[in-house]
Design a protein around this motif. Structure first.
Motif, mmCIF file in Angstrom:
data_model
loop_
_atom_site.group_PDB
_atom_site.id
_atom_site.type_symbol
_atom_site.label_atom_id
_atom_site.label_comp_id
_atom_site.label_asym_id
_atom_site.label_seq_id
_atom_site.Cartn_x
_atom_site.Cartn_y
_atom_site.Cartn_z
ATOM 1 N N ASP A 45 0.847 -1.201 0.000
ATOM 2 C CA ASP A 45 0.000 0.000 0.000
ATOM 3 C C ASP A 45 0.877 1.244 0.000
ATOM 4 O O ASP A 45 2.107 1.158 -0.023
ATOM 5 C CB ASP A 45 -0.990 -0.014 1.171
ATOM 6 N N ARG A 46 0.258 2.401 0.032
ATOM 7 C CA ARG A 46 0.996 3.672 -0.030
ATOM 8 C C ARG A 46 1.916 3.886 1.165
ATOM 9 O O ARG A 46 2.876 4.649 1.084
ATOM 10 C CB ARG A 46 0.008 4.837 -0.120
ATOM 11 N N THR A 47 1.622 3.223 2.289
ATOM 12 C CA THR A 47 2.475 3.395 3.472
ATOM 13 C C THR A 47 3.626 2.395 3.502
ATOM 14 O O THR A 47 4.430 2.409 4.425
ATOM 15 C CB THR A 47 1.643 3.257 4.765
ATOM 16 N N GLY A 48 3.698 1.498 2.504
ATOM 17 C CA GLY A 48 4.789 0.533 2.426
ATOM 18 C C GLY A 48 4.484 -0.801 3.070
ATOM 19 O O GLY A 48 5.351 -1.673 3.120
ATOM 20 N N ASN A 49 3.262 -0.983 3.578
ATOM 21 C CA ASN A 49 2.881 -2.255 4.197
ATOM 22 C C ASN A 49 2.393 -3.238 3.143
ATOM 23 O O ASN A 49 1.752 -2.841 2.170
ATOM 24 C CB ASN A 49 1.778 -2.038 5.243
ATOM 25 N N ILE A 50 2.680 -4.521 3.362
ATOM 26 C CA ILE A 50 2.234 -5.546 2.421
ATOM 27 C C ILE A 50 0.712 -5.570 2.400
ATOM 28 O O ILE A 50 0.070 -5.482 3.439
ATOM 29 C CB ILE A 50 2.818 -6.941 2.775
ATOM 30 N N TRP A 51 0.142 -5.634 1.194
ATOM 31 C CA TRP A 51 -1.309 -5.620 1.045
ATOM 32 C C TRP A 51 -1.793 -6.945 0.470
ATOM 33 O O TRP A 51 -2.630 -7.619 1.032
ATOM 34 C CB TRP A 51 -1.708 -4.454 0.159
ATOM 35 N N LYS A 52 -1.235 -7.323 -0.688
ATOM 36 C CA LYS A 52 -1.670 -8.560 -1.341
ATOM 37 C C LYS A 52 -0.470 -9.361 -1.818
ATOM 38 O O LYS A 52 0.563 -8.799 -2.180
ATOM 39 C CB LYS A 52 -2.566 -8.257 -2.541
ATOM 40 N N VAL A 53 -0.655 -10.687 -1.819
ATOM 41 C CA VAL A 53 0.321 -11.605 -2.390
ATOM 42 C C VAL A 53 -0.428 -12.420 -3.439
ATOM 43 O O VAL A 53 -1.481 -12.984 -3.147
ATOM 44 C CB VAL A 53 0.914 -12.545 -1.314
ATOM 45 N N PRO A 69 0.575 -20.636 -23.460
ATOM 46 C CA PRO A 69 0.365 -20.736 -22.018
ATOM 47 C C PRO A 69 -1.040 -20.271 -21.649
ATOM 48 O O PRO A 69 -1.630 -19.436 -22.315
ATOM 49 C CB PRO A 69 1.416 -19.782 -21.446
ATOM 50 N N TYR A 70 -1.576 -20.834 -20.589
ATOM 51 C CA TYR A 70 -2.845 -20.360 -20.026
ATOM 52 C C TYR A 70 -2.735 -20.419 -18.514
ATOM 53 O O TYR A 70 -1.956 -21.199 -17.962
ATOM 54 C CB TYR A 70 -4.042 -21.166 -20.548
ATOM 55 N N LEU A 71 -3.495 -19.574 -17.867
ATOM 56 C CA LEU A 71 -3.469 -19.511 -16.408
ATOM 57 C C LEU A 71 -4.135 -20.757 -15.835
ATOM 58 O O LEU A 71 -5.326 -20.981 -16.040
ATOM 59 C CB LEU A 71 -4.193 -18.253 -15.927
ATOM 60 N N ALA A 72 -3.374 -21.588 -15.141
ATOM 61 C CA ALA A 72 -3.930 -22.791 -14.518
ATOM 62 C C ALA A 72 -4.665 -22.407 -13.240
ATOM 63 O O ALA A 72 -5.775 -22.850 -12.986
ATOM 64 C CB ALA A 72 -2.824 -23.797 -14.225
ATOM 65 N N PHE A 73 -4.007 -21.573 -12.427
ATOM 66 C CA PHE A 73 -4.665 -21.060 -11.233
ATOM 67 C C PHE A 73 -3.929 -19.826 -10.738
ATOM 68 O O PHE A 73 -2.783 -19.578 -11.084
ATOM 69 C CB PHE A 73 -4.769 -22.108 -10.118
ATOM 70 N N GLU A 74 -4.627 -19.073 -9.921
ATOM 71 C CA GLU A 74 -4.036 -17.901 -9.276
ATOM 72 C C GLU A 74 -4.623 -17.807 -7.881
ATOM 73 O O GLU A 74 -5.841 -17.875 -7.716
ATOM 74 C CB GLU A 74 -4.341 -16.647 -10.088
ATOM 75 N N VAL A 75 -3.764 -17.676 -6.896
ATOM 76 C CA VAL A 75 -4.179 -17.500 -5.512
ATOM 77 C C VAL A 75 -3.888 -16.060 -5.138
ATOM 78 O O VAL A 75 -2.767 -15.578 -5.340
ATOM 79 C CB VAL A 75 -3.416 -18.460 -4.561
ATOM 80 N N ILE A 76 -4.895 -15.379 -4.598
ATOM 81 C CA ILE A 76 -4.730 -13.986 -4.176
ATOM 82 C C ILE A 76 -4.959 -13.929 -2.677
ATOM 83 O O ILE A 76 -6.054 -14.228 -2.200
ATOM 84 C CB ILE A 76 -5.708 -13.048 -4.909
ATOM 85 N N LEU A 77 -3.927 -13.561 -1.947
ATOM 86 C CA LEU A 77 -4.017 -13.429 -0.494
ATOM 87 C C LEU A 77 -4.094 -11.946 -0.165
ATOM 88 O O LEU A 77 -3.186 -11.190 -0.511
ATOM 89 C CB LEU A 77 -2.792 -14.054 0.174
ATOM 90 N N ASP A 78 -5.175 -11.541 0.481
ATOM 91 C CA ASP A 78 -5.343 -10.150 0.893
ATOM 92 C C ASP A 78 -4.977 -10.070 2.366
ATOM 93 O O ASP A 78 -5.736 -10.508 3.231
ATOM 94 C CB ASP A 78 -6.781 -9.690 0.660
ATOM 95 N N VAL A 79 -3.803 -9.541 2.642
ATOM 96 C CA VAL A 79 -3.289 -9.491 4.009
ATOM 97 C C VAL A 79 -4.126 -8.557 4.869
ATOM 98 O O VAL A 79 -4.430 -8.873 6.020
ATOM 99 C CB VAL A 79 -1.796 -9.060 4.004
ATOM 100 N N LYS A 80 -4.526 -7.416 4.316
ATOM 101 C CA LYS A 80 -5.306 -6.443 5.097
ATOM 102 C C LYS A 80 -6.685 -6.971 5.466
ATOM 103 O O LYS A 80 -7.177 -6.726 6.554
ATOM 104 C CB LYS A 80 -5.445 -5.136 4.326
#
Length: 138
Positions: A45-53, A69-80
């Motif tokens: 985020d704007r303050t430098g803290n991890i937001w998403k992985v 290539p095609y996207l097999a899967f995507e995992v989105i981790l929202d830390v906030k």
């Protein structure tokens, strides 16, 4: 999704937004050196803290002419938000037959353009000092 991660050489790319109103400030993206496809993305985020992985995995589709290539899967981790989402190719559906009257040319990106009629944002009118207030009961 069953996946096996194998150690591979990656490029590290850092990007920062020039938009002062963007929610994210900086992103660190790891791209596979052989396929040039993104494997990991860390969003701050704007303050430098991890937001998403974001963890991405790609597979290859083979045809007689090429390998794509095609996207097999995507995992989105929202830390906030302390949440996670999964986008999997197993859950994506494709229509095999177009709707009546539809043609593939309608999906050509070259046909996408600006709307024919521009919609201008209207400014609220200023109320004159001697004008009565609006009656909300009407």
């Amino acid at each position: 999704v069953n996946a096996v991660f194998i150690e591979r050489p990656l490029y590290r790319i850092e990007a920062s937004s020039r938009d002062p109103y963007a929610k994210h400030g900086r992103q660190v993206i790891y791209v596979d050196k052989d396929s040039m496809l993104p494997a990991y993305r860390f969003v701050f985020d704007r303050t430098g803290n991890i937001w998403k992985v974001v963890i991405s995995s790609f597979a290859m589709a083979r045809s007689e002419l090429r390998v794509l290539p095609y996207l097999a899967f995507e995992v989105i981790l929202d830390v906030k938000e302390d949440s996670a989402a999964l986008l999997s190719a197993k859950t994506v559906e494709y229509c095999s037959v177009l709707s009546e009257g539809a043609s593939l040319s309608q999906f050509d990106p070259a046909r996408i353009g600006k709307p024919k009629v521009a919609i201008a944002a209207s400014k609220p009118e200023k109320k004159k000092a001697d004008e009565p207030a609006a009656n909300l009961d009407d």
